[in-house]
Scaffold this motif. Structure first.
Motif, PDB file in Angstrom:
ATOM      1  N   THR A 124       0.834  -1.205   0.000  1.00 47.04           N
ATOM      2  CA  THR A 124       0.000   0.000   0.000  1.00 47.04           C
ATOM      3  C   THR A 124       0.868   1.254   0.000  1.00 47.04           C
ATOM      4  OG1 THR A 124      -0.146  -0.081   2.408  1.00 47.04           O
ATOM      5  CG2 THR A 124      -1.924  -1.112   1.165  1.00 47.04           C
ATOM      6  N   GLN A 125       2.000   1.176   0.682  1.00 47.11           N
ATOM      7  CA  GLN A 125       2.889   2.331   0.725  1.00 47.11           C
ATOM      8  C   GLN A 125       3.440   2.639  -0.664  1.00 47.11           C
ATOM      9  OE1 GLN A 125       2.996   3.903   3.378  1.00 47.11           O
ATOM     10  NE2 GLN A 125       4.704   5.351   3.225  1.00 47.11           N
ATOM     11  N   ILE A 126       3.915   1.606  -1.354  1.00 45.90           N
ATOM     12  CA  ILE A 126       4.404   1.787  -2.717  1.00 45.90           C
ATOM     13  C   ILE A 126       3.283   2.331  -3.602  1.00 45.90           C
ATOM     14  CG2 ILE A 126       5.388   0.617  -4.726  1.00 45.90           C
ATOM     15  CD1 ILE A 126       7.323   0.608  -2.479  1.00 45.90           C
ATOM     16  N   GLY A 127       2.095   1.764  -3.430  1.00 45.10           N
ATOM     17  CA  GLY A 127       0.966   2.222  -4.231  1.00 45.10           C
ATOM     18  C   GLY A 127       0.653   3.686  -3.994  1.00 45.10           C
ATOM     19  N   PHE A 128       0.714   4.100  -2.741  1.00 42.92           N
ATOM     20  CA  PHE A 128       0.465   5.514  -2.454  1.00 42.92           C
ATOM     21  C   PHE A 128       1.497   6.394  -3.124  1.00 42.92           C
ATOM     22  CE2 PHE A 128       1.537   9.263   0.052  1.00 42.92           C
ATOM     23  CZ  PHE A 128       0.325   9.933   0.045  1.00 42.92           C
ATOM     24  N   GLY A 129       2.740   6.001  -3.036  1.00 41.10           N
ATOM     25  CA  GLY A 129       3.800   6.803  -3.648  1.00 41.10           C
ATOM     26  C   GLY A 129       3.607   6.950  -5.143  1.00 41.10           C
ATOM     27  N   ARG A 168      17.679  -5.719 -13.062  1.00 41.55           N
ATOM     28  CA  ARG A 168      17.064  -5.669 -11.736  1.00 41.55           C
ATOM     29  C   ARG A 168      18.108  -5.369 -10.672  1.00 41.55           C
ATOM     30  NH1 ARG A 168      12.620  -9.774  -9.913  1.00 41.55           N
ATOM     31  NH2 ARG A 168      11.468  -8.256 -11.148  1.00 41.55           N
ATOM     32  N   ALA A 169      19.282  -5.943 -10.831  1.00 41.30           N
ATOM     33  CA  ALA A 169      20.335  -5.665  -9.854  1.00 41.30           C
ATOM     34  C   ALA A 169      20.653  -4.172  -9.823  1.00 41.30           C
ATOM     35  CB  ALA A 169      21.589  -6.475 -10.192  1.00 41.30           C
ATOM     36  N   VAL A 170      20.779  -3.576 -11.012  1.00 40.52           N
ATOM     37  CA  VAL A 170      21.071  -2.141 -11.076  1.00 40.52           C
ATOM     38  C   VAL A 170      19.954  -1.348 -10.407  1.00 40.52           C
ATOM     39  CG1 VAL A 170      21.256  -0.189 -12.655  1.00 40.52           C
ATOM     40  CG2 VAL A 170      22.536  -2.280 -13.109  1.00 40.52           C
ATOM     41  N   ASN A 171      18.714  -1.677 -10.725  1.00 39.63           N
ATOM     42  CA  ASN A 171      17.592  -0.942 -10.144  1.00 39.63           C
ATOM     43  C   ASN A 171      17.540  -1.100  -8.632  1.00 39.63           C
ATOM     44  OD1 ASN A 171      16.655   0.157 -12.512  1.00 39.63           O
ATOM     45  ND2 ASN A 171      15.265  -1.534 -12.942  1.00 39.63           N
ATOM     46  N   LEU A 172      17.795  -2.304  -8.152  1.00 44.09           N
ATOM     47  CA  LEU A 172      17.768  -2.533  -6.710  1.00 44.09           C
ATOM     48  C   LEU A 172      18.865  -1.727  -6.019  1.00 44.09           C
ATOM     49  CD1 LEU A 172      17.018  -6.350  -6.335  1.00 44.09           C
ATOM     50  CD2 LEU A 172      15.629  -4.438  -5.552  1.00 44.09           C
ATOM     51  N   ILE A 173      20.044  -1.730  -6.613  1.00 42.06           N
ATOM     52  CA  ILE A 173      21.159  -1.012  -5.995  1.00 42.06           C
ATOM     53  C   ILE A 173      20.878   0.484  -5.966  1.00 42.06           C
ATOM     54  CG2 ILE A 173      23.593  -0.423  -6.235  1.00 42.06           C
ATOM     55  CD1 ILE A 173      23.953  -3.227  -7.525  1.00 42.06           C
ATOM     56  N   ARG A 174      20.381   1.004  -7.108  1.00 42.63           N
ATOM     57  CA  ARG A 174      20.080   2.433  -7.152  1.00 42.63           C
ATOM     58  C   ARG A 174      19.009   2.789  -6.129  1.00 42.63           C
ATOM     59  NH1 ARG A 174      18.702   4.872 -12.722  1.00 42.63           N
ATOM     60  NH2 ARG A 174      18.989   6.776 -11.515  1.00 42.63           N
ATOM     61  N   GLY A 218      17.424   5.524  -1.216  1.00 40.93           N
ATOM     62  CA  GLY A 218      16.677   5.449   0.027  1.00 40.93           C
ATOM     63  C   GLY A 218      17.570   5.579   1.242  1.00 40.93           C
ATOM     64  N   THR A 219      18.723   4.965   1.186  1.00 41.18           N
ATOM     65  CA  THR A 219      19.631   5.026   2.327  1.00 41.18           C
ATOM     66  C   THR A 219      20.122   6.451   2.553  1.00 41.18           C
ATOM     67  OG1 THR A 219      20.338   2.755   1.915  1.00 41.18           O
ATOM     68  CG2 THR A 219      21.774   4.141   3.277  1.00 41.18           C
ATOM     69  N   ARG A 251      12.054   1.585   5.559  1.00 38.98           N
ATOM     70  CA  ARG A 251      11.724   2.924   5.064  1.00 38.98           C
ATOM     71  C   ARG A 251      12.636   3.304   3.910  1.00 38.98           C
ATOM     72  NH1 ARG A 251      11.492   7.516   9.281  1.00 38.98           N
ATOM     73  NH2 ARG A 251      10.525   8.544   7.494  1.00 38.98           N
ATOM     74  N   SER A 252      13.924   3.050   4.064  1.00 42.39           N
ATOM     75  CA  SER A 252      14.864   3.387   2.996  1.00 42.39           C
ATOM     76  C   SER A 252      14.498   2.683   1.716  1.00 42.39           C
ATOM     77  CB  SER A 252      16.291   3.015   3.412  1.00 42.39           C
ATOM     78  OG  SER A 252      16.667   3.717   4.578  1.00 42.39           O
ATOM     79  N   ALA A 253      14.264   1.382   1.819  1.00 46.59           N
ATOM     80  CA  ALA A 253      13.954   0.612   0.620  1.00 46.59           C
ATOM     81  C   ALA A 253      12.666   1.105  -0.019  1.00 46.59           C
ATOM     82  CB  ALA A 253      13.854  -0.869   0.971  1.00 46.59           C
ATOM     83  N   GLY A 254      11.688   1.414   0.802  1.00 41.06           N
ATOM     84  CA  GLY A 254      10.425   1.888   0.251  1.00 41.06           C
ATOM     85  C   GLY A 254      10.583   3.194  -0.499  1.00 41.06           C
ATOM     86  N   ILE A 255      11.260   4.138   0.123  1.00 38.40           N
ATOM     87  CA  ILE A 255      11.476   5.428  -0.522  1.00 38.40           C
ATOM     88  C   ILE A 255      12.266   5.265  -1.804  1.00 38.40           C
ATOM     89  CG2 ILE A 255      12.789   7.559  -0.283  1.00 38.40           C
ATOM     90  CD1 ILE A 255      11.876   7.533   2.693  1.00 38.40           C
ATOM     91  N   GLY A 256      13.333   4.498  -1.740  1.00 41.32           N
ATOM     92  CA  GLY A 256      14.151   4.305  -2.936  1.00 41.32           C
ATOM     93  C   GLY A 256      13.394   3.604  -4.036  1.00 41.32           C
ATOM     94  N   THR A 257      12.596   2.622  -3.673  1.00 36.14           N
ATOM     95  CA  THR A 257      11.839   1.891  -4.696  1.00 36.14           C
ATOM     96  C   THR A 257      10.825   2.801  -5.371  1.00 36.14           C
ATOM     97  OG1 THR A 257      12.098  -0.168  -3.460  1.00 36.14           O
ATOM     98  CG2 THR A 257      10.354  -0.081  -5.101  1.00 36.14           C
TER      99      THR A 257
END
Lengths: 228, 228
Positions: free
Chosen positions: A92-97, B145-151, B156-157, A151-157
């Motif tokens: 849901t968080q990703i969807g909101f973003g 996918r690896a590139v996208n995940l790393i970015r 996010g970090t 949180r980091s992963a969510g924001i970055g994704t």
DNA sequence: ATACCGGTGATATCAGCGATAACATCGCCG
DNA sequence: CGGCGATGTTATCGCTGATATCACCGGTAT
């Protein structure tokens, strides 16, 4: 006196809703004091009786949009699988973003790092979910670190999905990111089967161009297949 | 004519450097056409001879700062351990983000998603490093996918570290995030030996009938190819 | 050599922005 | 009823990005 504060809150709410609408639909640049005042039915200087400056108004607007989203999250009752609850919240968080890029862009700005009430509430919900996982003995790292990683992963994704969506966007990137985080913060038990077919496919695809028996056209076609 | 373009590029460079200095030291709000023009030694309207609008100037300024950082990355020669190279690149990237919050904030804005040359070059370097890992047979997912995940994880970090640094910031969050991503995209060991492509092909061929994304006809054709 | 002309820069000016001061008005409380 | 704080309006400021218009400089063609 009670009626005073009530009236004050009513007009304030009207202003915030007007600003939130402009922000959601047309972006932060459209949220000018003049336009907000017009939509709210008063003159621009009146805004400064209720908000210190325009930044405070913008924060209130973003928080208003975010709060509606957070309110929806609370209603879903926790299931018996805390990890699935976490995944549901992630989705849901990703969807909101993705659905609210303007608001997310505001929350992304490091210079605008105020923790508004709705944001704090969102973090609280996340921390609670992480805590339930920890209580089940399935957390491998500290709760604080788990929250920060999620949180980091969510924001970055969300940022990645918002940034490169011309068509080369990976539709399962969000799932892959969640799996990566889950693997990192959870104990191994229910993780993924060790014999990962994807690993074999990836290895095969890497050495594809060097196979002598395949023409370049065949290799290209094969590579395209395997990209699925 | 050649001298004309040269002169044009010289003044353009002077303007970009002035804007980059203001951006780096005082943030995007300090980058006004008047101040940039003053620091560059000309009048504000002259900027519009070289840049379409102020956004283009701001992009050029951010790209200029980022380009200096990227240039530093290229110099470091690749070691014999591609994963360590990836970690080194990760660390410098995080370091750049923390050292240049204003520039990173600009690059973070989804609405400002132009891929400037320096940014593209950074992605290219990352993709190359990922490719070397893939060539060593240590990648579990596709290179894209690896590139996208790393970015995603990097962005996010940096955002998390920039956002909550009053003192409750986790100093090892960046390391933890890298480990999480590494665990997700790398095979546990160099499981699939590079030395023996035949083994990989064999493993892949065995697994072929179970791949859901390929039609039976495609799988049959593929199997025939691989029989060579 | 001279007349031309595209490109570079300066001057003057615009509309829109956030923000403030000063004045008007509404509504409660004594 | 009279006063007074809260609420809202009018008028205006300084700053922003942006444009139209003119001045000039240097290379090109005649």
């Amino acid at each position: 006196m009670a009626q005073n504060t009530q009236r004050r809150d009513i007009t304030r709410d009207r202003i915030v809703k007007a600003a939130a609408g402009l922000l959601r639909d047309q972006g932060p640049a459209a949220v000018t004091t003049r336009r907000v005042a017009q939509e709210a039915g008063l003159q621009p200087p009146a805004l400064y009786r209720l908000f210190q400056d325009k930044d405070e108004l913008l924060d209130a607007a973003a928080d208003h949009v975010f709060a509606e989203h957070v309110a929806g999250k609370q209603t879903t009752a926790p299931s018996d699988d805390p990890v699935e609850d976490l995944r549901a919240g992630w989705n849901t968080q990703i969807g909101f973003g993705l659905a609210n890029p303007y608001v997310y862009g505001l929350l992304l700005d490091p210079a605008r790092a105020r923790d508004t009430p709705a944001q704090a509430e969102g973090v609280r919900i996340l921390a609670e979910r992480v805590h339930r996982i920890a209580a089940a003995g399935r957390l491998r790292v500290s709760e604080e670190r788990a929250v920060n990683l999620i949180r980091s992963a969510g924001i970055g994704t969300v940022h990645t999905l918002l940034t490169l969506p011309p068509g080369q966007s990976d539709p399962h990137l969000a799932d892959a990111a969640f799996d990566a985080i889950a693997r990192a913060i959870l104990v191994d038990r229910p993780a993924v089967p060790t014999q990962d077919p994807a690993a074999v496919v990836a290895a095969f695809r890497t050495l594809l161009p060097e196979l002598p028996t395949l023409s370049t056209a065949e290799a290209a076609l094969l590579d395209e297949w395997l990209q699925r």
